[in-house]
Design a protein around this motif. Structure first.
Motif, PDB file in Angstrom:
ATOM      1  N   ASN A   1      -2.459  -2.233   5.577  1.00 14.03           N
ATOM      2  CA  ASN A   1      -2.856  -1.490   4.374  1.00 14.03           C
ATOM      3  C   ASN A   1      -1.822  -0.453   3.945  1.00 14.03           C
ATOM      4  O   ASN A   1      -2.144   0.488   3.223  1.00 14.03           O
ATOM      5  CB  ASN A   1      -4.229  -0.815   4.574  1.00 14.03           C
ATOM      6  N   HIS A   2      -0.581  -0.634   4.404  1.00 13.95           N
ATOM      7  CA  HIS A   2       0.514   0.230   3.973  1.00 13.95           C
ATOM      8  C   HIS A   2       1.766  -0.610   3.751  1.00 13.95           C
ATOM      9  O   HIS A   2       1.894  -1.711   4.295  1.00 13.95           O
ATOM     10  CB  HIS A   2       0.846   1.294   5.038  1.00 13.95           C
ATOM     11  N   ARG A   3       2.675  -0.082   2.950  1.00 19.82           N
ATOM     12  CA  ARG A   3       4.008  -0.680   2.897  1.00 19.82           C
ATOM     13  C   ARG A   3       4.866   0.093   3.884  1.00 19.82           C
ATOM     14  O   ARG A   3       5.099   1.292   3.714  1.00 19.82           O
ATOM     15  CB  ARG A   3       4.596  -0.608   1.487  1.00 19.82           C
ATOM     16  N   VAL A   4       5.313  -0.585   4.918  1.00 24.88           N
ATOM     17  CA  VAL A   4       5.984   0.061   6.044  1.00 24.88           C
ATOM     18  C   VAL A   4       7.489  -0.176   5.960  1.00 24.88           C
ATOM     19  O   VAL A   4       7.949  -1.307   5.770  1.00 24.88           O
ATOM     20  CB  VAL A   4       5.440  -0.475   7.385  1.00 24.88           C
ATOM     21  N   HIS A   5       8.237   0.897   6.139  1.00 18.06           N
ATOM     22  CA  HIS A   5       9.698   0.840   6.148  1.00 18.06           C
ATOM     23  C   HIS A   5      10.147   1.196   7.571  1.00 18.06           C
ATOM     24  O   HIS A   5      10.157   2.382   7.941  1.00 18.06           O
ATOM     25  CB  HIS A   5      10.273   1.825   5.135  1.00 18.06           C
ATOM     26  N   LEU A   6      10.490   0.191   8.359  1.00 16.97           N
ATOM     27  CA  LEU A   6      10.842   0.374   9.768  1.00 16.97           C
ATOM     28  C   LEU A   6      12.357   0.498   9.887  1.00 16.97           C
ATOM     29  O   LEU A   6      13.092  -0.456   9.616  1.00 16.97           O
ATOM     30  CB  LEU A   6      10.313  -0.796  10.595  1.00 16.97           C
ATOM     31  N   ILE A   7      12.813   1.660  10.323  1.00 17.04           N
ATOM     32  CA  ILE A   7      14.237   1.982  10.384  1.00 17.04           C
ATOM     33  C   ILE A   7      14.844   1.528  11.714  1.00 17.04           C
ATOM     34  O   ILE A   7      14.230   1.683  12.770  1.00 17.04           O
ATOM     35  CB  ILE A   7      14.439   3.503  10.237  1.00 17.04           C
TER      36      ILE A   7
ATOM     37  N   PRO B   1       6.486   9.286   0.421  1.00 19.34           N
ATOM     38  CA  PRO B   1       6.091   8.499   1.589  1.00 19.34           C
ATOM     39  C   PRO B   1       5.742   9.385   2.779  1.00 19.34           C
ATOM     40  O   PRO B   1       6.294  10.482   2.933  1.00 19.34           O
ATOM     41  CB  PRO B   1       7.351   7.677   1.884  1.00 19.34           C
ATOM     42  N   ALA B   2       4.831   8.903   3.606  1.00 19.95           N
ATOM     43  CA  ALA B   2       4.595   9.538   4.900  1.00 19.95           C
ATOM     44  C   ALA B   2       5.748   9.156   5.815  1.00 19.95           C
ATOM     45  O   ALA B   2       6.243   8.031   5.771  1.00 19.95           O
ATOM     46  CB  ALA B   2       3.272   9.068   5.489  1.00 19.95           C
TER      47      ALA B   2
ATOM     48  N   GLY C   1       0.827  -1.192   0.000  1.00 17.18           N
ATOM     49  CA  GLY C   1       0.000   0.000   0.000  1.00 17.18           C
ATOM     50  C   GLY C   1       0.859   1.239   0.000  1.00 17.18           C
ATOM     51  O   GLY C   1       2.055   1.186  -0.335  1.00 17.18           O
ATOM     52  N   PRO C   2       0.298   2.398   0.365  1.00 19.90           N
ATOM     53  CA  PRO C   2       1.080   3.633   0.427  1.00 19.90           C
ATOM     54  C   PRO C   2       2.269   3.480   1.380  1.00 19.90           C
ATOM     55  O   PRO C   2       2.166   2.834   2.426  1.00 19.90           O
ATOM     56  CB  PRO C   2       0.073   4.667   0.954  1.00 19.90           C
TER      57      PRO C   2
ATOM     58  N   PHE D   1      -3.529  11.071  11.054  1.00 15.37           N
ATOM     59  CA  PHE D   1      -2.456  11.653  10.248  1.00 15.37           C
ATOM     60  C   PHE D   1      -2.400  11.023   8.857  1.00 15.37           C
ATOM     61  O   PHE D   1      -2.169  11.727   7.870  1.00 15.37           O
ATOM     62  CB  PHE D   1      -1.130  11.442  10.995  1.00 15.37           C
ATOM     63  N   LEU D   2      -2.642   9.721   8.758  1.00 21.07           N
ATOM     64  CA  LEU D   2      -2.508   9.013   7.499  1.00 21.07           C
ATOM     65  C   LEU D   2      -3.751   9.098   6.614  1.00 21.07           C
ATOM     66  O   LEU D   2      -3.701   8.667   5.456  1.00 21.07           O
ATOM     67  CB  LEU D   2      -2.150   7.547   7.749  1.00 21.07           C
TER      68      LEU D   2
END
Length: 289
Positions: A61-67, A106-107, A35-36, A287-288
């Motif tokens: 429902n999102h593509r999450v990039h966890l740093i 990206p958010a 997703g977003p 926020f999203l």
């Protein structure tokens, strides 16, 4: 080799070389969901685990990039070794990651140091960020101690603090982190994990990042932030001042931000996601939207 095969091989080499050059050295990243795109950046001396529940929830429902920042929470120091700043180079590497991964606006959700990293991204690379959620962070951190602070007045104290952390014995380091988490996390049962992560963090990386945060004032460039910015900040009566004082502090610090939303979360210390998880989740969802 036929011309077409030669061209294909050359293209592959160029692509792989570019990919290798773009590989981050100051952080690692876990990608999940579809997703977003949403990028999650934890704070100083924190593990990705502090935002992992958020990542798992958003991955529906999102593509999450966890740093995970290099040198924090036992992660290898990698590109954050040596001397010099940590946060600004981290922001530049995340910008390169966004470009290399072809992410579209990206958010970005950042906590504390992660929020300042997000602000740097939004100021210096406005075309790469879609929106920013800054969690309990100021564009100039010393304002929380002295509203009249400047980089010049804070620099000597920041240098002493940096050097004290870097020179701490293992016992002193553990005591510093334990005492700090008592101020940052109101919920006592939620403290052990973040304490372990802070103690496992590399002292030099933490000390240099803390010094950088204390001597970096992003307020003059807030007008360059054109994307929507939501600032989520904590308040508790134990702070010893009225909520209106904290409201005024954040409103003044972020003055000049074009598209600004301020939201206070009561009954919480610095780690809002641990002290008030339901309110934090609701704020993230708003926020999203």
């Amino acid at each position: 080799m036929r011309p077409l095969q030669w061209f294909a091989a050359l293209f592959a080499l160029v692509f792989l070389a570019g990919h290798a050059l773009a590989a981050p050295t100051r952080f690692t990243v876990e990608v999940s969901g579809k997703g977003p795109d949403v990028i999650l950046i934890p704070g100083l001396a924190s593990s990705a685990d502090v935002l992992r529940p958020t990542a798992k929830r958003l991955a529906a429902n999102h593509r999450v990039h966890l740093i995970q920042v290099a040198g924090f929470a036992g992660a290898p120091v990698a590109g954050n070794g040596g001397e010099g700043p940590v946060v600004a180079p981290l922001a530049e590497e995340i910008a390169a990651y966004i470009t290399a991964s072809k992410l579209t606006a990206p958010a970005v959700i950042g906590h504390s140091m992660g929020a300042e990293t997000g602000l740097m991204l939004a100021e210096r690379h406005p075309a790469l960020v879609g929106r920013l959620l800054a969690v309990d962070a100021l564009p100039f951190f010393p304002l929380v101690m002295n509203p009249a602070a400047t980089v010049e007045t804070v620099a000597p104290q920041a240098a002493l603090f940096r050097d004290r952390m870097a020179a701490a014995t293992p016992g002193q380091w553990a005591a510093m982190q334990t005492a700090g988490m008592a101020r940052y996390i109101k919920t006592e049962a939620a403290r052990p994990g973040p304490i372990r992560e802070a103690v496992a963090s590399d002292k030099s990386v933490v000390a240099r990042a803390a010094y950088e945060l204390m001597t970096t004032d992003l307020r003059p460039d807030l007008a360059r932030v054109t994307v929507p910015v939501t600032v989520l900040y904590a308040y508790d009566p134990v702070y010893g001042v009225g909520a209106e004082v904290i409201d005024a502090l954040y409103a003044g610090a972020y003055a000049g931000t074009a598209k600004l939303t301020l939201k206070r979360i009561d009954g919480s210390f610095h780690f809002i996601m641990l002290d008030q998880p339901a309110a934090f989740d609701a704020a993230v969802d708003a926020f999203l939207k």
